[in-house]
Enzyme design. Structure first.
Site, mmCIF file in Angstrom:
data_model
loop_
_atom_site.group_PDB
_atom_site.id
_atom_site.type_symbol
_atom_site.label_atom_id
_atom_site.label_comp_id
_atom_site.label_asym_id
_atom_site.label_seq_id
_atom_site.Cartn_x
_atom_site.Cartn_y
_atom_site.Cartn_z
ATOM 1 N N PRO A 23 51.463 -36.124 25.757
ATOM 2 C CA PRO A 23 51.685 -36.601 27.126
ATOM 3 C C PRO A 23 50.636 -36.121 28.137
ATOM 4 C CG PRO A 23 53.037 -34.693 26.730
ATOM 5 C CD PRO A 23 52.314 -34.986 25.429
ATOM 6 N N GLU A 24 49.569 -35.483 27.686
ATOM 7 C CA GLU A 24 48.630 -34.850 28.601
ATOM 8 C C GLU A 24 48.091 -35.776 29.684
ATOM 9 O OE1 GLU A 24 48.557 -32.188 24.978
ATOM 10 O OE2 GLU A 24 48.817 -34.307 25.390
ATOM 11 N N VAL A 25 47.719 -37.026 29.326
ATOM 12 C CA VAL A 25 47.113 -37.912 30.333
ATOM 13 C C VAL A 25 48.084 -38.238 31.455
ATOM 14 C CG1 VAL A 25 45.358 -38.861 28.781
ATOM 15 C CG2 VAL A 25 47.568 -40.022 28.994
ATOM 16 N N LEU A 27 49.967 -36.113 32.752
ATOM 17 C CA LEU A 27 49.910 -34.931 33.608
ATOM 18 C C LEU A 27 48.541 -34.731 34.254
ATOM 19 C CD1 LEU A 27 51.851 -32.532 31.237
ATOM 20 C CD2 LEU A 27 52.746 -33.853 33.165
ATOM 21 N N VAL A 29 45.583 -34.350 32.587
ATOM 22 C CA VAL A 29 44.640 -33.612 31.740
ATOM 23 C C VAL A 29 44.431 -34.397 30.450
ATOM 24 C CG1 VAL A 29 45.155 -31.346 32.732
ATOM 25 C CG2 VAL A 29 46.468 -32.141 30.780
#
Length: 155
Positions: A23-25, A27, A29
């Protein structure tokens, strides 16, 4: 972190109810440190779809993609016991030699350099104010400014 840990493992056993997501993108990042390991398990297109799409995969789909080696229908402990039985019957020298052989053939020797470059890239991304906003929003339980829900379709 779970996807990165799985991607870094030689053998991955998952419970049928396990879920995998990057899920980084969302957030603000990128999964930079995970990506070199992910590319050892998945073709670039699949790794890109997983990291850009930020959707959650079930264990069966993760297995079909190659992120998981076995979905343990009879329980993770039983599957782990079977696998450990095979490993403990194997020659430690042959296991180590095969790992070196796989690394040599798959470009794995460059993994350390790729991981170091990934950390540098992540530090660049983390310096972006958008990344800080995403981290703050996540920590505070709110959505960052760029987060938009798709419009509802008329019935």
């Amino acid at each position: 972190g779970g996807v990165g840990l799985a991607a870094a493992c030689d053998l991955v056993i998952a419970a049928p109810e396990a879920r995998f997501s990057l899920p980084e993108v969302v957030l603000g990042v990128i999964p930079a440190v995970v990506t070199p390991f992910l590319l050892r398990r998945l073709p670039p297109g699949r790794a890109g779809a997983l990291s850009l799409g930020s959707r959650t995969l079930g264990a069966a789909e993760a297995h079909a993609l190659g992120l998981v080696d076995e979905v343990a229908a009879d329980g993770v402990e039983a599957a782990l016991e079977r696998q450990l039985g095979r490993v403990f019957r194997s020659s430690p020298a042959a296991l180590a030699a095969q790992k070196r052989h796989l690394d040599a053939l798959s470009g794995g020797a460059a993994l350390e350099a790729q991981a170091a470059a990934a950390v540098d890239r992540l530090l660049e991304v983390l310096a972006d104010p958008e990344a800080l906003e995403g981290a703050r929003a996540f920590a505070d339980g709110f959505a960052p400014a760029w987060f938009a829900r798709p419009p509802r379709r008329a019935s």
